[in-house]
Design an enzyme around this catalytic site. Sequence first.
Site, short mmCIF file in Angstrom:
data_model
loop_
_atom_site.label_atom_id
_atom_site.label_comp_id
_atom_site.label_asym_id
_atom_site.label_seq_id
_atom_site.Cartn_x
_atom_site.Cartn_y
_atom_site.Cartn_z
N HIS A 180 22.68 -26.81 -1.07
CA HIS A 180 22.38 -28.13 -1.63
C HIS A 180 22.52 -29.14 -0.50
CE1 HIS A 180 22.04 -31.27 -4.71
NE2 HIS A 180 22.79 -31.94 -3.85
N CYS A 181 21.45 -29.87 -0.22
CA CYS A 181 21.48 -30.83 0.89
C CYS A 181 21.74 -32.23 0.34
CB CYS A 181 20.15 -30.79 1.66
SG CYS A 181 20.10 -32.00 2.99
N VAL A 182 22.88 -32.81 0.72
CA VAL A 182 23.21 -34.16 0.22
C VAL A 182 22.29 -35.21 0.84
CG1 VAL A 182 25.62 -33.72 -0.39
CG2 VAL A 182 25.06 -34.43 1.94
N ASN A 185 19.35 -35.08 -1.21
CA ASN A 185 19.78 -35.12 -2.61
C ASN A 185 19.03 -34.10 -3.46
OD1 ASN A 185 21.37 -36.11 -4.68
ND2 ASN A 185 19.88 -37.66 -5.29
N ASN A 186 18.87 -32.90 -2.93
CA ASN A 186 18.18 -31.85 -3.69
C ASN A 186 18.65 -30.49 -3.18
OD1 ASN A 186 16.42 -30.72 -5.48
ND2 ASN A 186 14.54 -31.31 -4.40
#
Length: 343
Positions: A180-182, A185-186
Amino acid sequence: MDFLTLLLIYLCFVLAAVALLCICSGRKESFLARRVSGASQVLSCVIPTQLRRVTHGALHRLFHTRSRLFVVLHIALQAAVFGEYTWEVFVYCWELQFHLLLLLLPYLLLAANLGCFLLCSQANPGVITKSNHASLVQVYAYDGVLFQKGIVCPTCNVEKPARSKHCSFCSVCVHRFDHHCVWVNNCIGAFNAGYFFLYLFTLTAVAAAVASITAALLVHVVLLSNLMQGSYLDDQGQEHAVEILFLVQHLFLTFPRIVFMLGFVTLLTLVLGAYSSFTLYLALTNQTSNEWYKSRRYGCSPHLTAQPRASRVAYRNVYSKGVWKNLKEIFKPPTVLESKKKT
Ligand SMILES: [Zn+2]
Ligand SMILES: [Zn+2]
């Protein structure tokens, strides 16, 4: 203490923090998590219960749920770098007759990067639903080591397809889950891994282009002003030939914002370059970050000693089909039809 010393201390601190995070990221369960929980236990003795609940809730929302905060931070940093680039670097370079196309290159790369960012953040990464589960479960075979048949996600209540994982941020199971890549945001999964790959490489290129042009500007300034042939008087009144440390300090005092921005984008280029290389390695070997991390517990890894001997299983990446096909799979994920054709 002069400004240069302060800057060097700051850079050392940032580099040490980045290195510590990189070292700890592989063993966050055993090291980082213990330190964080230890720190929170210490803090719980001194912070009132009400404030503790609020802080805990805010931190939980920030690091364990989807949040636009990092997206805003990401855009603010890009705006700050490009504001400085446009306001000062571009103007000086233009006066020094740098080629226009070279000066426009960071903007072109930024446009490509923003396009990839939008595609990556808006795309469905491969959320597993009741309706698509039957087809997604047939795409990859269970390797029997990292992915076992018959494991049901307790939250989504579906049998986990091979290579999938439940994302605690998004509260969904994702097909070919990477991480999950902050920053976007996805989740990064089967259907947006290609966009993420391009996003990361264009972002590295943006940082490298801005860093190179800014460094070229400062080299031009130094050469034109003949600074290297000059000399300076120290605090005791002794004359010294100009050396590199004096030069950096002089440039910092003359162009503080430009030198600070150059330090930041150079650091960013190194960090992003290392991460892009790692992502390229994962793409070429057909592994996800999740699989790479989990596979370190098998084989010759030192983490193996933490497991009982009887449960040790040799891990082999069964999803690799050769470098070219692996890379292609990032941009064109296999469908049920294709995987059936091969069998
Ligand atoms: Zn799930
Ligand atoms: Zn997610």
